[in-house]
Design an enzyme around this catalytic site. Structure first.
Site, PDB file in Angstrom:
ATOM      1  N   HIS A   1       9.302  17.263  59.006  1.00 17.21           N
ATOM      2  CA  HIS A   1       8.097  17.827  59.615  1.00 17.21           C
ATOM      3  C   HIS A   1       7.102  18.336  58.584  1.00 17.21           C
ATOM      4  O   HIS A   1       5.908  18.351  58.846  1.00 17.21           O
ATOM      5  CB  HIS A   1       8.523  18.973  60.536  1.00 17.21           C
ATOM      6  CG  HIS A   1       7.452  19.436  61.478  1.00 17.21           C
ATOM      7  ND1 HIS A   1       6.816  18.594  62.369  1.00 17.21           N
ATOM      8  CD2 HIS A   1       6.901  20.668  61.672  1.00 17.21           C
ATOM      9  CE1 HIS A   1       5.928  19.284  63.074  1.00 17.21           C
ATOM     10  NE2 HIS A   1       5.962  20.545  62.662  1.00 17.21           N
TER      11      HIS A   1
ATOM     12  N   ASN B   1       1.825  27.645  54.076  1.00 16.56           N
ATOM     13  CA  ASN B   1       1.804  26.255  54.527  1.00 16.56           C
ATOM     14  C   ASN B   1       1.149  25.318  53.510  1.00 16.56           C
ATOM     15  O   ASN B   1       1.638  24.208  53.250  1.00 16.56           O
ATOM     16  CB  ASN B   1       1.073  26.158  55.850  1.00 16.56           C
ATOM     17  CG  ASN B   1       1.602  25.075  56.781  1.00 16.56           C
ATOM     18  OD1 ASN B   1       1.520  25.215  58.002  1.00 16.56           O
ATOM     19  ND2 ASN B   1       2.120  23.994  56.239  1.00 16.56           N
TER      20      ASN B   1
ATOM     21  N   GLY C   1       5.644  28.092  62.778  1.00 15.78           N
ATOM     22  CA  GLY C   1       6.987  28.583  62.495  1.00 15.78           C
ATOM     23  C   GLY C   1       7.023  30.068  62.189  1.00 15.78           C
ATOM     24  O   GLY C   1       6.002  30.681  61.861  1.00 15.78           O
TER      25      GLY C   1
END
Length: 287
Positions: free
Chosen positions: A264, A47, A39
């Site tokens: 996600h 993350n 992303g």
């Protein structure tokens, strides 16, 4: 340990075959390499920073910024990004004296780990991959997915509104879409050179010449024989959940764990369950 593991205290750097890697390292024991997704504004720290203290209690954790992301440099790609990155992560392992490792991969990171498992036998002992790319195609959803459509819209016109729209597709629990989160992602995504690097990465992923020379993993899932745990959010709008079933049917050594009411970003929405399940799988048979 949580208080001790900061960005600066875990940050390390290495130059491997012309790529300047930034990575974070903590813990001891069997090496575990954690690979982030793709992303805008993503990095290993953004993350996995909240998961790092837990995994560092069990493993020697290495979290690299993938080539072209975070503070790692952008190389000249010569093949599909996921395969190119897999070879470069293997080079980083060589630099660190790691012959084989356990892997956790999120989205694009899962695709990179799977490419390593298929094309560089022996480097991946076990892998837990979350909403992973590369191993399947959507059976019932649009291509590209809603999440990718929002992602590409942001890359074309990087406004705060479009960032918010994209982040909302990542999460089932919309209460997690805070101003603080959007501010952080906007700052990272619009820093000098980041958008151009994102374009180069997706260009290498979708390059027709590279695609012509590449055999997608989803056409040969039986080549991924590494013990694999697939983790998927049922409400994933980036890599929809129906993709899990194709890979789960054809990979020879796989198990699937599904999270309801989850999008996600499993490592955020279902943090404790993700950590518990992944650690059990990665340490299985070592007691």
């Amino acid at each position: 340990m949580t208080d001790e593991l900061t960005y600066e205290s875990t940050k390390k750097a290495a130059t491997v075959d012309g790529v300047e890697f930034l990575y974070h390292e903590a813990g001891s024991g069997r090496p575990l390499i954690m690979l982030h997704g793709s992303g805008p504004g993503v990095s290993a720290w953004s993350n996995f920073r909240h998961n790092l203290p837990v995994f560092a209690e069990h493993f020697r954790v290495i979290m690299p910024d993938l080539p072209g992301f975070g503070a790692s440099s952008l190389p000249e790609f010569k093949e599909v990004y996921s395969l190119d990155a897999a070879r470069r992560i293997a080079g980083l392992m060589d630099h660190l004296g790691i012959e084989s490792a356990l892997f956790i991969g999120n989205s694009m990171g899962g695709a990179v780990a799977a490419e390593m498992a298929a094309n560089l036998p022996g480097r991946v002992e076990r892998m837990a991959i979350m909403g992973s790319g590369g191993l399947s195609r959507s059976l019932f959803q649009t291509e590209p997915s809603e999440g990718f459509q929002k992602l590409f819209a942001f890359l074309q016109d990087p406004t705060r509104e479009r960032m918010t729209e994209w982040v909302r597709t990542m999460l089932f629990d919309q209460a997690l879409v805070t101003d603080e989160l959007i501010d952080e992602r906007m700052a990272n995504a619009t820093a000098d050179g980041v958008l151009a690097r994102n374009a180069a990465v997706f260009g290498a992923l979708l390059n027709p010449a590279f695609q012509a020379a590449y055999t997608p993993l989803w056409t040969r899932p039986d080549s991924v024989t590494t013990p694999t745990l697939m983790l998927w959010g049922r409400e994933d709008r980036m890599l929809p959940y129906d993709q899990a079933h194709f890979a789960n049917r054809w990979m020879p050594n796989v198990e699937l764990h599904t999270f309801s009411h989850c999008g996600h970003w499993i490592q955020i929405e279902r943090k404790k369950e993700f950590e518990r399940i992944a650690i059990e799988f990665l340490t299985r048979g070592t007691d």
